[in-house]
Write an enzyme that holds these catalytic residues in place. Sequence first.
Site, PDB file in Angstrom:
ATOM      1  N   HIS A 130      37.231  43.786  31.299  1.00  0.00           N
ATOM      2  CA  HIS A 130      38.034  44.392  32.374  1.00  0.00           C
ATOM      3  C   HIS A 130      37.357  44.198  33.730  1.00  0.00           C
ATOM      4  CE1 HIS A 130      40.608  47.486  34.282  1.00  0.00           C
ATOM      5  NE2 HIS A 130      39.496  47.813  34.930  1.00  0.00           N
ATOM      6  N   GLU A 131      36.051  44.446  33.801  1.00  0.00           N
ATOM      7  CA  GLU A 131      35.327  44.298  35.076  1.00  0.00           C
ATOM      8  C   GLU A 131      35.264  42.834  35.503  1.00  0.00           C
ATOM      9  OE1 GLU A 131      34.668  46.845  36.776  1.00  0.00           O
ATOM     10  OE2 GLU A 131      35.129  48.286  35.190  1.00  0.00           O
ATOM     11  N   HIS A 154      38.448  41.770  37.166  1.00  0.00           N
ATOM     12  CA  HIS A 154      38.585  42.168  38.572  1.00  0.00           C
ATOM     13  C   HIS A 154      38.035  41.071  39.492  1.00  0.00           C
ATOM     14  CE1 HIS A 154      40.297  46.122  38.561  1.00  0.00           C
ATOM     15  NE2 HIS A 154      39.366  46.650  37.788  1.00  0.00           N
ATOM     16  N   GLU A 166      44.462  47.564  38.463  1.00  0.00           N
ATOM     17  CA  GLU A 166      43.845  48.029  37.226  1.00  0.00           C
ATOM     18  C   GLU A 166      44.634  47.564  36.008  1.00  0.00           C
ATOM     19  OE1 GLU A 166      40.974  49.563  36.698  1.00  0.00           O
ATOM     20  OE2 GLU A 166      40.562  49.390  38.839  1.00  0.00           O
TER      21      GLU A 166
END
Length: 309
Positions: free
Chosen positions: A171-172, A175, A227
Site C-alpha cells: 500500500h505504501e 502511494h 487511499e
Amino acid sequence: MQFIRQRMWPIRRLSLGTRTQTRLFNNRPPYQRFKQQKLWQTRTFWYTTGTGTVCGAIYYQSHLEDSPTGRRRFINVSSAEETQLGASAYLQTMATYRSQLVPHTSPVSQYVHKVAHRIIRAANIPGSWEIHVINSREKNAFVLPGNKIFVFSGLLSVANTEDALATVLAHEIAHVFARHSAEKLSAAKALQLVYIFVSLFVDSSAAEMGRSMATLLVELPNSRQCEQEADEIGLEFMARACYDPHQAVELWQRMQENEQMVPQLLSTHPSTAKRIENIRNMVPKALMKKEASCPPNDLTQTFFKQLGL
C-alpha cells in the site's frame, strides 16, 4: 406700531425660508461624485475575474493526466520538485525518530526489508529505496516521496504474518508509484491561489469559510480517493510478489478492532468497514495477477483445483 409689524414680517418670512432650506438640505440625495464602489461591483473586477477563470481553466486542463488506475487528476508538480520536498521531509523525520530507529542488522529490520524488496522487485519499480523501522508501539507506517518507507514496530503486532505486512508495505509503495504526494500538493497549491484571490478581492471571512468547505468537499475526498487507489494498486503488487490477497481483508478486520471510530466524511482515509468491502471486491482481480505471475508450488494440487475436486 403698524410700521414695526411691516418691518417684522420680512424677518419672519426669512426665518421660515431658512427652516425650509435646512429641511431640504438635510433631505437631499447623497453626493454621487466621490461615492466609492466595492471592488467586486466594478466592471474591471469582473473582466479580470473572467479572464483569470478562462486562463485557469486552460492551465488546469493542460495539467490533467491519468493515474495508474485511469483516474483523471490534476498535477502541476514535477518529479524533481516532489523528490526535493521528500528529501526535506526525510531530514525532519530522521531528526524526530533518529533515537528510535531499529538497526538494519536486527532481525526485525531485516524481516521488513525482505518483504519490502520482494514487493518492489515484483512491481518492477526503478530506483533505490530506504526502509526504516521505528521502535514504537504505534501501529502505523508511512512513505515519503523519494522512496523512503518508515514502519513502526507496533504495527507488527497487527500485521503479524508476512502476507499481512506485505499488505501494508505494498500500500505504501503504491502511494509512491501513483505519485499521490504530487497530486495532493498540486491540489493544495491551486486551492491556495483561490483563497488568496477571495481574501484580497472579496472578503477575508469568506476565504476562511471557503477554506473549511474546500477541506470538507475537496481535500478529504481526494485523500480518501488516493487511499482507495493505493489499496487497489497495492493489492496487485502483493499478488505479483506471490502474497495472498485474502490476507489484506483479514488484516483490516484486525485493524478495525483496534481503531477509534471517526466519521468517514471527516477522515483522510475511508472508513475501515468501507475499506474491507472495497478490498473484498478487488481480491478476484488480484488473484488473477497472482496466478499469472506466480508458478504453482504443487502441479498436482493445481490440476485437481482446476477440476474442482
